[in-house]
Design a protein around this motif. Structure first.
Motif, short mmCIF file in Angstrom:
data_model
loop_
_atom_site.label_atom_id
_atom_site.label_comp_id
_atom_site.label_asym_id
_atom_site.label_seq_id
_atom_site.Cartn_x
_atom_site.Cartn_y
_atom_site.Cartn_z
N UNK A 1 -9.08 -3.64 -0.47
CA UNK A 1 -9.06 -2.16 -0.59
C UNK A 1 -7.72 -1.70 -1.15
N UNK B 1 -6.39 2.16 -8.96
CA UNK B 1 -6.86 3.51 -9.27
C UNK B 1 -5.74 4.56 -9.20
N UNK C 1 -8.97 -5.52 3.87
CA UNK C 1 -7.88 -4.53 3.71
C UNK C 1 -7.10 -4.81 2.42
N UNK D 1 0.84 -1.20 0.00
CA UNK D 1 0.00 0.00 0.00
C UNK D 1 0.88 1.26 0.00
N UNK D 2 1.90 1.26 0.85
CA UNK D 2 2.75 2.46 0.96
C UNK D 2 3.61 2.65 -0.29
N UNK E 1 -7.20 0.54 -4.56
CA UNK E 1 -6.53 1.85 -4.62
C UNK E 1 -5.27 1.81 -5.47
#
Lengths: 224, 177
Positions: A213, A220, A210, A186-187, A217
């Protein structure tokens, strides 16, 4: 915290290097003397020995870049890297042990990592992190610290070792470690992370949500 | 009844509370991590209904040092009353970057060592009500929080003069995107 790399450079720039050079040079001369005396044994030895006769004409001066010197320097480099790795690994262990990792608050370990990346010293630190990682596979706090550190700098900077470590921990038995490993992707915010996460089947349910999600993201907003 | 929202430090450990027969016998790891009091108070943000959770998340996000995933626990104020825990509106310790949320800061008050057990009971009760983390124990991914911030920007709710340096950087990135 003092930067061990800089500390070591200060040492290496002064006495340590000159000591190595002096020792290697004297060893070369010493070996040359003994080989001369062996090869020219007998009554002619002292007559032909330039050091005794003072006749150095035609004698090749022992250059610093002879094989032996190269070996000494290579050995020195190996020892230097080993010394540095041990020192940085210890620094990282201490740093993580004393640190805590709270969402929304940058830890000291992450600040250290960002400084290292800015100073272009990442390769050695990644080796040290790998060393700490392989020695602490049963220590969740240490693993969380490593994951926090590698995820605090961009994907490409820690590639491929960073991704290898994160991947290895996506299936760790400790929930907190799995969670941090997912957060790495994610990071990093790289679309390349989607492939790694797609195959995951996480438990408990909130962790799987999670993952989904994060993938959403990354699709996107992630960078290519 | 309104709800108080608080950031969680270690979501994985919270869920383990569900199985504890007696919270007072649980290792002190959870209270020492989750209940870091200042002058006997625990900081929270109030919402009137679960639909307003985004506001509490925004308030916590703009008072954090950086935007990352975060976990939250939503505490029904009735639960606090049932466990003899007091709460009241207080100053957040700083002027926050979303002024319309400034007055939604609440503290749970007079937390003593003894009261920590009551706080644990409240958390345990919530975990048992929501064992899968769907309603009262909620994770927001970093992207979700950024979306909330974007929405607040669009609605002109953010006073950037009150934002930290890090938050300003984040807001600039969000505007650019």
């Amino acid at each position: 915290m003092n930067n061990p790399i800089i500390q070591f450079q200060e040492i290496s720039d002064s006495s340590f290097v000159s000591d190595i050079v002096l020792r290697s040079s004297s060893r070369i001369i010493k070996n040359r003397r003994s080989s001369n005396s062996t090869s020219s044994s007998g009554s002619h030895s002292s007559r032909n020995d330039p050091e005794q006769t003072g006749n150095f004409q035609g004698e090749r001066v022992p250059l610093f870049f002879e094989q032996e010197a190269i070996d000494v320097i290579a050995n020195y480099e190996r020892e230097r890297k080993k010394y540095l790795l041990t020192q940085i690994s210890n620094e990282i262990r201490i740093l993580i042990n004393q640190d805590e990792f709270v969402d929304g608050e940058p830890s000291k370990s992450e600040t250290y990592m960002r400084e290292v990346a800015e100073n272009g010293q990442i390769d050695l630190v990644m080796d040290a992190l790998m060393d700490v990682y392989s020695g602490n596979l049963l220590n969740p706090h240490m693993l969380e610290g490593i994951l926090s550190m590698i995820s605090s700098v961009p994907f490409d900077i820690v590639a491929p070792k960073g991704q290898v470590m994160a991947l290895g921990l996506l299936s760790n038995k400790e929930l907190s470690v799995r969670d941090k490993a997912i957060q790495c992707f994610e990071r990093w915010n790289s679309k390349r992370g989607i492939e790694y996460l797609k195959s995951l089947d996480c438990h408990p349910q909130w962790l799987q949500k999670y993952v989904e999600k994060v993938m959403l993201y990354l699709e996107r907003d992630g960078v290519d | 009844m309104p709800f108080l929202v608080r950031k969680l430090m270690k979501i994985d450990e919270i869920f383990a509370l569900s199985d504890a027969a007696e919270v007072s016998k649980v290792y002190a790891d959870i209270p020492t991590t989750e209940f870091r009091t200042k002058n006997g108070t625990l900081s929270t943000w109030i919402i009137d209904s679960l639909d307003d959770l985004g506001n509490a998340v925004l308030a916590i996000a703009v008072t954090s040092s950086e935007i990352s995933k975060m976990d939250f626990i939503v505490i029904d104020t009735q639960l606090l009353s049932d466990n003899a825990l007091e709460f009241q509106q207080t100053y957040a310790g700083q002027d926050i970057a979303i002024p319309d949320l400034q007055d939604t800061h609440y503290d749970i008050l007079n937390i003593t060592v003894e009261k920590l057990v009551d706080c644990m009971k409240v958390y345990q009760s919530i975990v048992r009500t929501d064992p899968d983390g769907e309603k009262y124990i909620i994770r927001y991914a970093a992207g979700e929080i950024k979306d909330l911030l974007k929405g607040a920007l669009v609605d002109h709710r953010i006073d950037e003069t009150k934002a930290s340096k890090k938050l300003k950087e984040e807001l600039s990135k969000l505007k650019a995107s």
